[in-house]
Design an enzyme around this catalytic site. Structure first.
Site, short mmCIF file in Angstrom:
data_model
loop_
_atom_site.label_atom_id
_atom_site.label_comp_id
_atom_site.label_asym_id
_atom_site.label_seq_id
_atom_site.Cartn_x
_atom_site.Cartn_y
_atom_site.Cartn_z
CB THR A 77 20.20 21.56 -6.11
OG1 THR A 77 18.63 21.83 -6.62
CG2 THR A 77 20.58 22.64 -7.52
CB ALA A 160 15.32 29.39 -9.69
CB THR A 235 18.46 28.65 3.21
OG1 THR A 235 17.90 29.61 2.68
CG2 THR A 235 17.62 29.59 5.09
CB ALA A 236 23.12 28.42 0.47
NE ARG A 237 24.54 21.23 -0.99
CZ ARG A 237 23.63 21.20 -1.01
NH1 ARG A 237 22.46 21.38 -0.23
NH2 ARG A 237 23.07 20.05 -1.85
CG ASP A 261 17.50 24.72 7.06
OD1 ASP A 261 16.67 24.47 8.43
OD2 ASP A 261 17.85 24.19 5.43
CD GLU A 266 24.12 19.93 6.76
OE1 GLU A 266 23.86 21.12 6.57
OE2 GLU A 266 23.76 19.45 6.21
CG HIS A 288 20.20 20.46 5.20
ND1 HIS A 288 21.44 20.63 4.83
CD2 HIS A 288 19.46 20.94 4.33
CE1 HIS A 288 21.19 21.01 3.59
NE2 HIS A 288 20.26 21.15 3.35
CB VAL A 289 14.01 21.37 7.73
CG1 VAL A 289 14.67 19.91 8.55
CG2 VAL A 289 13.71 22.39 9.18
CD1 TRP A 291 16.00 20.19 3.11
CD2 TRP A 291 15.09 18.84 1.22
NE1 TRP A 291 16.05 19.15 3.06
CE2 TRP A 291 15.32 17.71 2.52
CE3 TRP A 291 13.77 18.59 0.44
CZ2 TRP A 291 15.17 16.72 2.42
CZ3 TRP A 291 13.67 16.96 -0.10
CH2 TRP A 291 14.33 15.94 1.48
#
Length: 322
Positions: A77, A160, A235-237, A261, A266, A288-289, A291
């Site tokens: 996204t 969302a 858990t976004a960026r 996350d 990274e 970063h999992v 998603w």
């Protein structure tokens, strides 16, 4: 005869190996690379009409040397890895995927919240270390345990995923607040002023994109406004939080725990500010999992291929730059 378009996937390893990558249903040539270094981007995209990237950056200096590139399909996204304004000027379509993670990221978010709020990591380690056995009773109390019912959940990001997080919070009996954008007033009654969310929340969770306006959105000035010593969940960026300040806030007792996350570096690097905190029971860092649920990855890929097919048919979709 018209040449078949060349499609190049720069970082296939960012999609789990359990996901079968169906390909677009038009004639094309296909090349995929497990990963791509910054200095390999131009050579690998030479002659490509369509590029697929998840986290490989495609910047202005790359684009200047890729005259045949007509579309970039972002397998995420967030599209901050693309110089999308440059793409707009050059007429390169950039499409992202949306809505695929509306279950998996909120679930991961609450996995972090529950683990930290109930100190599950600390209690698990206590059992491993034999502390429960030494207590000589059916339970013991080495870490505080908080409940979610009645707690206030501050949500930064009203898309969302943020909406789905709010629904889960409400199911736990939490009061949910959507933070107004930092420094912005007049967004309406559905929003709570940014500083008020900092002050009232027991848990703050981030679900907004990384943009120039949101970068370093939370630093020491914001941590000092957190009156209830909240958990901070990201858990976004990476880049939304000044990570060195987050460690300082933890050390000063301004927050009760960190669940991240997403990081600015990274994969994790040895000199990251969180490196000295990883064994603390009130810090959880995951790679970063959030998603990456199986169903979410399959949905992501199906949507991405659909955008490529739509572009080829002259009807580009989910366009963030054109």
């Amino acid at each position: 005869m018209t040449a078949k378009p060349l499609i190049v996937f720069l970082d296939r390893e960012t999609i789990g190996p359990s996901v079968e990558l169906a390909r677009p249903r038009f004639q094309h040539d296909w090349v995929e690379h497990g990963r791509t270094a910054p200095d390999e981007v131009v050579a690998r995209l030479a002659g490509a009409t369509i590029a697929i990237t998840n986290k490989v950056c495609i910047r202005e200096d790359h684009l200047a040397r890729l005259p045949q590139l007509r579309m970039i399909a972002v397998a995420a996204t967030g599209y901050d890895v693309i110089d999308h304004e440059v793409c707009r000027r050059r007429g390169i379509v950039v499409s992202n995927v949306r809505g695929y993670a509306v279950n998996t990221v909120p679930e991961h978010t609450f996995g972090l919240i529950l683990a930290l709020r109930r100190n599950i990591v600390g209690y698990r380690q206590a059992v491993i270390d034999g502390e429960w056995q030494k207590a000589k009773q059916f339970c013991f109390f080495s870490h505080p345990i908080g409940e979610l019912a009645g707690a206030t959940l501050g949500i930064m990001g009203e898309g969302a995923i943020g909406q789905a997080v709010a629904r889960l919070g409400q199911a736990f009996g939490m009061t949910t607040l959507f933070a107004a954008h930092k420094g912005v007033e007049g967004l309406g009654p559905l929003y709570t002023p940014f500083d008020e969310v900092l002050a009232r929340s027991d848990i703050i969770t981030l679900h907004c994109p990384l943009t120039p306006k949101t970068r370093d959105m939370i630093g020491m000035a914001e941590f000092r406004k957190m009156r209830r010593k909240p958990l901070l969940i990201n858990t976004a960026r990476g880049g939304l939080v000044v990570e060195r300040d987050a460690v300082r806030a933890l050390d000063e007792g301004l927050v009760s725990g960190l669940g991240f996350d997403c990081l600015t570096s990274e994969p994790f690097v040895a000199d990251h500010p969180f490196a000295a905190t990883l064994e603390r029971p009130n810090v959880i860092v995951t790679p970063h999992v959030g998603w990456a649920g199986q169903g979410a990855m399959e949905t992501l890929w199906a949507q991405l291929v659909g955008h490529i097919e739509n572009f080829q048919a002259g009807q580009p979709s989910n366009v963030v730059a054109a």
